[in-house]
Design a protein around this motif. Structure first.
Motif, PDB file in Angstrom:
ATOM      1  N   PHE A 148       0.819  -1.219   0.000  1.00 33.60           N
ATOM      2  CA  PHE A 148       0.000   0.000   0.000  1.00 33.60           C
ATOM      3  C   PHE A 148       0.851   1.266   0.000  1.00 33.60           C
ATOM      4  N   ARG A 149       1.978   1.248   0.693  1.00 31.91           N
ATOM      5  CA  ARG A 149       2.827   2.441   0.708  1.00 31.91           C
ATOM      6  C   ARG A 149       3.427   2.699  -0.676  1.00 31.91           C
ATOM      7  N   THR A 161       0.582   3.272  -3.554  1.00 31.43           N
ATOM      8  CA  THR A 161      -0.087   4.572  -3.442  1.00 31.43           C
ATOM      9  C   THR A 161       0.862   5.712  -3.781  1.00 31.43           C
ATOM     10  N   GLN A 202      -2.086   4.216   3.651  1.00 35.06           N
ATOM     11  CA  GLN A 202      -2.579   4.545   2.312  1.00 35.06           C
ATOM     12  C   GLN A 202      -3.446   5.797   2.343  1.00 35.06           C
TER      13      GLN A 202
END
Length: 247
Positions: free
Chosen positions: A72-73, A76, A114
């Motif tokens: 997610f890091r 995104t 996120q």
């Protein structure tokens, strides 16, 4: 309007693409299957060219703490960077009702990161918080099975069908940026143990559901209302019984 759907070949993404196209938009599915990789950036610049909106409904292939945070890091960060360069005016992401109340879970800590990246980006954005999907009842049971028994608390849950999720996300995607969160949920509340028991019985799954108030939900101890949306949530119309009858 060109709308790029990240995760556009998955459960929600494919329905979202179909819904947007039916309403006259140019919805483009983007996923590793179509040559777009948000972790490496492969294909992002090309697919986002000329897009007015990007909608991220992708999910991590692993729910283990470190991989899901990395997914997610990185994903995104790349999406925000590439969509800004492409001049995309509206960034939409699908997340989960109660995310901020579920921080004991590595998955939800990653979702919190996120959402923070999106809010802090300075971009026009909308975040949609959905309750759990009907389609995930078996997965909840599988994750909660101990020695052949499904152990779950009586916390309340207000699940919804994936079609209603896609419809709600499509509505947000074609509207003005919220620069905030919209919550969506199903039309009925259930006790978590009762919902899963009903879902398994309908599928002919013989597993016994045991009520256990100490049982964690994906590693988190729930209070009664942890999983419920707020009073302003937009609710879908499809009931659990109607969905079960269609299966």
């Amino acid at each position: 309007m060109k709308i790029v759907v990240i995760g556009g070949t998955g459960l929600i993404g494919s329905k979202l693409v179909a819904t947007l196209n039916e309403h006259g938009h140019e919805a483009v599915p983007a996923s590793p299957n179509t040559g777009v990789n948000t972790l490496t950036g492969e294909g992002l610049a090309k697919v986002l060219e000329g897009a007015a909106v990007v909608v991220d409904v992708s999910n991590s292939p692993s729910f283990a703490d470190e991989p899901v945070m990395e997914f997610f890091r990185t994903s995104t960060t790349n999406l925000l960077e590439y969509s800004a360069k492409a001049g995309v005016g509206h960034y939409v992401a699908l997340s989960v009702v109660g995310t901020d109340r579920l921080a004991d879970s590595g998955y939800f800590r990653a979702k919190i990161v996120q959402e923070k990246l999106i809010r802090d980006s300075g971009r026009a954005y909308s975040i949609v918080h959905a309750t759990q999907f009907f389609e995930f009842v078996k997965a909840i049971a599988d994750f909660s099975t101990v020695d052949g028994e499904v152990r779950l608390p009586t916390a309340l849950i207000q699940p919804m069908v994936s079609d209603d999720v896609a419809t709600a996300v499509a509505r947000v995607a074609v509207g003005e940026p919220l620069n905030g969160i919209r919550e969506i949920g199903g039309p009925e509340q259930f006790r978590l143990d009762e919902l899963v028991c009903k879902g398994l019985a309908a599928k002919g799954d013989p597993r016994k559901v045991v009520t256990d108030e100490q049982a964690p939900y994906y590693g988190v101890r729930l209070s009664e209302r942890t999983l419920l949306p707020g009073p302003d949530a937009q609710l879908g119309e499809t009931t659990f019984d109607k969905w079960l009858a269609q299966q």
